[in-house]
Design an enzyme around this catalytic site. Structure first.
Site, PDB file in Angstrom:
ATOM      1  N   ALA A 213       4.444 -19.476 -13.978  1.00 50.97           N
ATOM      2  CA  ALA A 213       4.080 -20.316 -12.460  1.00 50.97           C
ATOM      3  C   ALA A 213       4.851 -21.767 -12.718  1.00 50.97           C
ATOM      4  O   ALA A 213       5.118 -22.244 -11.787  1.00 50.97           O
ATOM      5  CB  ALA A 213       2.393 -20.448 -12.597  1.00 50.97           C
TER       6      ALA A 213
ATOM      7  N   ASP B  15       2.077 -14.735  -9.487  1.00 51.35           N
ATOM      8  CA  ASP B  15       1.453 -15.264  -9.998  1.00 51.35           C
ATOM      9  C   ASP B  15       2.368 -16.593  -9.994  1.00 51.35           C
ATOM     10  O   ASP B  15       2.449 -17.822 -10.491  1.00 51.35           O
ATOM     11  CB  ASP B  15       1.665 -14.986 -11.375  1.00 51.35           C
ATOM     12  CG  ASP B  15       0.396 -13.816 -11.494  1.00 51.35           C
ATOM     13  OD1 ASP B  15      -0.508 -13.907 -10.873  1.00 51.35           O
ATOM     14  OD2 ASP B  15       0.764 -12.800 -12.609  1.00 51.35           O
TER      15      ASP B  15
ATOM     16  N   ASN C 148      -6.611 -23.341 -15.258  1.00 50.34           N
ATOM     17  CA  ASN C 148      -8.005 -23.032 -15.229  1.00 50.34           C
ATOM     18  C   ASN C 148      -8.885 -22.062 -16.069  1.00 50.34           C
ATOM     19  O   ASN C 148      -7.918 -21.393 -16.874  1.00 50.34           O
ATOM     20  CB  ASN C 148      -8.101 -21.685 -13.996  1.00 50.34           C
ATOM     21  CG  ASN C 148      -8.185 -22.610 -12.604  1.00 50.34           C
ATOM     22  OD1 ASN C 148      -9.245 -23.258 -12.547  1.00 50.34           O
ATOM     23  ND2 ASN C 148      -8.261 -21.923 -11.052  1.00 50.34           N
TER      24      ASN C 148
ATOM     25  N   TYR D  10      -0.411  16.739  10.538  1.00 53.71           N
ATOM     26  CA  TYR D  10       0.267  17.105   9.906  1.00 53.71           C
ATOM     27  C   TYR D  10       1.185  18.261  10.489  1.00 53.71           C
ATOM     28  O   TYR D  10       2.022  18.495  11.336  1.00 53.71           O
ATOM     29  CB  TYR D  10      -0.954  17.989   8.878  1.00 53.71           C
ATOM     30  CG  TYR D  10       0.101  18.626   7.599  1.00 53.71           C
ATOM     31  CD1 TYR D  10       1.134  17.673   7.055  1.00 53.71           C
ATOM     32  CD2 TYR D  10      -0.297  19.538   7.114  1.00 53.71           C
ATOM     33  CE1 TYR D  10       1.411  18.090   5.176  1.00 53.71           C
ATOM     34  CE2 TYR D  10       0.465  19.871   5.988  1.00 53.71           C
ATOM     35  CZ  TYR D  10       1.281  19.679   5.529  1.00 53.71           C
ATOM     36  OH  TYR D  10       1.681  19.546   3.886  1.00 53.71           O
TER      37      TYR D  10
ATOM     38  N   LYS E 267      -7.154  -7.896  -5.340  1.00 57.78           N
ATOM     39  CA  LYS E 267      -6.049  -8.512  -5.101  1.00 57.78           C
ATOM     40  C   LYS E 267      -5.381  -7.399  -3.305  1.00 57.78           C
ATOM     41  O   LYS E 267      -5.440  -7.532  -2.364  1.00 57.78           O
ATOM     42  CB  LYS E 267      -4.322  -8.378  -5.496  1.00 57.78           C
ATOM     43  CG  LYS E 267      -3.353  -9.105  -4.849  1.00 57.78           C
ATOM     44  CD  LYS E 267      -4.262 -10.302  -5.081  1.00 57.78           C
ATOM     45  CE  LYS E 267      -2.858 -11.505  -4.784  1.00 57.78           C
ATOM     46  NZ  LYS E 267      -1.604 -12.104  -5.908  1.00 57.78           N
TER      47      LYS E 267
ATOM     48  N   GLU F 248       1.918  -8.276 -10.293  1.00 55.01           N
ATOM     49  CA  GLU F 248       1.036  -9.188 -10.981  1.00 55.01           C
ATOM     50  C   GLU F 248       0.438  -9.043 -11.475  1.00 55.01           C
ATOM     51  O   GLU F 248       0.897  -7.873 -12.632  1.00 55.01           O
ATOM     52  CB  GLU F 248      -0.806  -8.559  -9.649  1.00 55.01           C
ATOM     53  CG  GLU F 248      -1.406  -9.756  -9.438  1.00 55.01           C
ATOM     54  CD  GLU F 248      -1.364 -10.356  -8.796  1.00 55.01           C
ATOM     55  OE1 GLU F 248      -2.799 -11.579  -8.814  1.00 55.01           O
ATOM     56  OE2 GLU F 248      -0.377 -10.727  -7.802  1.00 55.01           O
TER      57      GLU F 248
ATOM     58  N   ASN G 104      -4.076 -19.156  -4.460  1.00 53.83           N
ATOM     59  CA  ASN G 104      -3.064 -18.533  -3.696  1.00 53.83           C
ATOM     60  C   ASN G 104      -3.786 -17.733  -2.574  1.00 53.83           C
ATOM     61  O   ASN G 104      -2.451 -17.230  -2.295  1.00 53.83           O
ATOM     62  CB  ASN G 104      -2.418 -17.477  -5.165  1.00 53.83           C
ATOM     63  CG  ASN G 104      -2.084 -18.030  -6.036  1.00 53.83           C
ATOM     64  OD1 ASN G 104      -1.828 -19.289  -6.407  1.00 53.83           O
ATOM     65  ND2 ASN G 104      -1.440 -17.660  -6.741  1.00 53.83           N
TER      66      ASN G 104
END
Length: 757
Positions: free
Chosen positions: A203, A167, A291, A44, A99, A141, A323
């Site tokens: 999608a 997606d 799904n 810093y 994620k 997302e 994915n």
């Protein structure tokens, strides 16, 4: 697509997972030392002023002096969370954290989740655009359609870093990889193939766009929504759907599928019937990706058309469109060349790399874990999600495509060196452990949980059962059922419980135990008491009598006491002595430390045996073993009274090598930990036979080993696995008394898979 819906767990278990210890799933860890005042001054003020001025003079320096180049934002407004709908930005945070974890786990990409509390498209776009100085890439997302199209397109136009809505494009890339291989197997050309897409959301539109970019003509792809085929001139469709309107007289999904080569579904369960499949062309290709339940299940599709190639979004069927095969590695490659975006060329390169990987020989560890065929074929057209080669193959393909298409601002000069750096980023242990879990699901076993009345044990047993890893066999009294109910289990009696007070196996057990112990000073009534009152004895006898395949215990008694009780029933392996291994797992390295649990003063021969078998375990977990025999002395300095067993253990291995015994690992000693682990220290001894830092540490005796292992466990926490027990004739694991449910589950999976025997 993903397989979360196929793994069962209670709501309580899920909440405990996210709340135990530090709430959530991520934390910030400093990558530079912060121990001294000088460290802080450099990190810093005033030291930070130097890189500040450098970046102000040349913005590209931000990639050299900050974490920007390896930092991705995972951003959502929560308008389309998984299959749950619009639950708001805050509710999306657990998903976005998850994620971020996947980015780190699979591709060593640092990631921060950001949840924006707005459904206003312009405000969302403005907020994300303003964050460009912070991040090297943006992963969008769980944003509903059609807003997601507007947001992504606008941000791609305004920002000079990769912007990627997973997606849409993640599913498209993995599906495209599978399609490439399915077309190859059936001898089709994409330019003459007819494809029907059921679903017209984000999608599906991305899949259609990518497939057309790969060469499929516009009118060869018929897109259907709930009202039927989207045909040219049809009203009531948005601009993104109308871009895929075809010149056709077919109006329904049933009509569209007549003679079709390929079906791709991103719609709803049961949307396709067996009659529809029968109407398709020979050797039909069916990607039923809804799904948690597909448009038609593989068994139904195969019953209607045995010549079909079928893929789904589920892990319990072959050819999973997942994915996680794409987005971590795509961003890895894009970040490494500082790409200004992710274009179609990069997406197609990723799909082609995945397709090519599936055509290669399947690694033995992947084949064993998944039970897949050892070669490319109709049931293996997409790589397995935990294939360790993904990290090397996909980022390199994406990086090269970025360079070739002109969006890379820092091209890679040496791709061989780049591939090596990709391999070095990942710790093979994490892949092996993931494969062990997948292997348990592919080949479920019966595992005894000896302390079935303890909450932490029951939680591990519940996770074992509901994760699909096998059948937990619980040892305890009748209150086990009440405890299961308290933990949220709807049907406790679905669990198998063995109670020594009422078990019909007790007479056989007593006979067996008395036969073993009668010449060791035990009377029959003492054996009866042990069978009826000691859970470890009872559970070990269940294992010996074939009532289960493996056993785990340890949370209610000291490790040494549990081991004594187990050994009254189960013998060590004929090949050597039993011993324990603690495994320290870092982001990029793993260290195996043995023996940490069993042998107080092992002889030279025993130390050599421990070294050989620990090296074997290290290799089975993806590491090239480098063994160091530890001591307080460095090659005789200082001299001491308790060095002979360590020094002679090296001589034992040397003698084996001289006699023609193949010892296929490096070994050296005696040496202290700093010489074994620190390359600079090791360099002071040019005669040392280790080519790099040791990853297998053989401890000289139990006192130092046990102290070291306990210190590591307390200081390193969840990055320590074990102790892992090696060398018993039956698969048994004895956990530490402080083990969490997650740690018990890992040991149960290792015991079931026999990885540590």
């Amino acid at each position: 697509m993903s397989d979360e819906a196929n793994i069962q767990f209670s709501e309580r278990e899920a909440l405990l997972f996210h709340s135990e210890g530090r709430p959530g799933k991520i934390e910030i860890v400093a990558s530079k030392p912060m121990a001294t005042q000088r460290d802080l001054a450099l990190a810093y003020s005033p030291g930070v002023a130097v890189p500040v001025r450098a970046i102000a003079a040349d913005p590209a320096c931000a990639y050299d002096y900050t974490a920007k180049g390896n930092l991705v934002a995972v951003i959502s407004n929560g308008t389309a969370i998984l299959g749950l709908g619009n639950l708001g930005a805050l509710a999306s945070k657990p998903v976005m954290e998850g994620k971020a974890v996947l980015f780190k786990r699979f591709a060593d990409v640092d990631s921060i989740d950001i949840e924006l509390a707005t459904e206003d498209v312009d405000r969302f776009i403005d907020a994300v655009e303003l964050m460009e100085p912070t991040f090297g890439g943006i992963n969008l997302e769980d944003i509903k359609s059609p807003e997601c199209f507007i947001i992504e397109q606008t941000l791609r136009e305004r920002m000079k870093i990769p912007v990627f809505h997973d997606d849409q494009h993640g599913t498209a890339i993995i599906a495209a990889a599978g399609l490439i291989n399915a077309l190859y197997l059936t001898g089709r050309d994409i330019r003459t193939t007819r494809l029907v897409m059921n679903g017209a959301g984000a999608a599906a539109i991305a899949c259609a766009g990518l497939i057309k970019s790969m060469g499929m003509p516009q009118d060869n792809l018929l897109m259907c929504d709930r009202k039927g085929v989207i045909w040219r001139g049809r009203e009531g469709v948005n601009q993104w759907q109308s871009a895929h309107a075809a010149d056709t007289d077919r109006r329904t999904l049933t009509q569209a599928l007549v003679g079709a080569d390929v079906f791709m579904g991103l719609s709803a369960a049961g949307a396709v019937s067996q009659d529809m499949v029968r109407a398709m062309a020979p050797s039909p290709i069916i990607f039923a990706m809804a799904n948690p339940d597909p448009e038609i299940t593989p068994p139904q599709a195969k019953a209607a058309r045995p010549d079909a190639i079928v893929a789904t979004g589920r892990s319990d069927y072959p050819n999973q469109v997942n994915n996680v095969l794409g987005f971590p590695f795509i961003f890895r490659g894009a970040l490494d060349v500082r790409a200004t975006g992710i274009n179609d060329e990069m997406k197609i390169a990723a799909a082609q790399a995945l397709a090519a990987l599936a055509r290669q020989q399947v690694p033995e560890e992947v084949a064993a874990a998944y039970g897949v065929r050892h070669h490319f074929g109709p049931d293996y057209i997409i790589p397995a999600p935990f294939d360790p080669r993904l990290m090397e193959v996909v980022p390199a393909a994406v990086a090269r495509a970025a360079m070739d298409s002109g969006v890379a601002t820092r091209p890679i000069a040496d791709f061989d060196a780049y591939r090596h750096s990709l391999r070095a980023r990942m710790n093979p242990t994490t892949s092996v452990l993931s494969l062990a879990y997948e292997g348990a699901r592919a080949h479920p076993r019966r595992v005894l949980f000896a302390e079935g009345e303890e909450e932490v044990v029951l939680r591990a047993a519940i996770a074992f059962k509901e994760g699909g890893y096998g059948t937990p066999v619980l040892v305890g009294r009748d209150e086990v059922y009440d405890n299961l109910r308290d933990l949220g289990v709807d049907d406790p009696h679905a669990y198998e419980v063995h109670n020594s007070r009422v078990s019909p196996l007790v007479p056989r057990m007593v006979d067996f135990l008395y036969g073993r112990l009668q010449r060791r000073g035990y009377l029959r009534r003492e054996c009866e008491r042990m069978v009826n009152q000691d859970r470890n004895i009872f559970a070990s006898l269940l294992l010996q009598l074939g009532e289960a395949d493996a056993m785990i215990t340890g949370v209610t008694r000291t490790w040494a006491q549990s081991m004594r009780e187990v050994k009254r029933v189960i013998d060590p392996d004929a090949g050597g002595i039993p011993f324990g291994i603690h495994i320290l797992v870092g982001q990029n390295h793993t260290v195996f430390m043995a023996d940490t649990t069993v042998n107080e003063r092992p002889s030279a021969e025993e130390l050599a045996d421990i070294a050989e078998r620990t090296a074997q375990l290290a290799r089975s977990m993806g590491h090239e073993p480098r063994v160091a025999f530890l001591s307080y002395s460095t090659f005789g300095n200082p001299k001491g009274s308790f060095l002979s067993n360590v020094r002679e253990a090296v001589q034992v291995l040397d003698a084996k090598v001289a006699a023609g015994h193949r010892t296929d690992f490096e070994y050296e000693g005696e040496m202290p930990p700093d010489v074994a682990l620190n390359p600079k220290q090791l360099a002071n001894y040019p005669f040392a036979r280790l080519s790099g830092p040791a990853n297998v540490l053989i401890m000289p005796g139990l006192q130092s080993a046990h102290i070291s292992a306990k210190l590591l466990r307390e200081l390193a926490g969840e990055s320590v696995i074990g102790p892992v027990l090696v060398g018993m004739e039956k698969p048994v694991q004895i956990a530490a008394m402080s083990s969490t449910a997650s740690e018990l589950l890992t040991l149960a999976v290792l015991a079931a898979g026999g990885i540590a025997r």
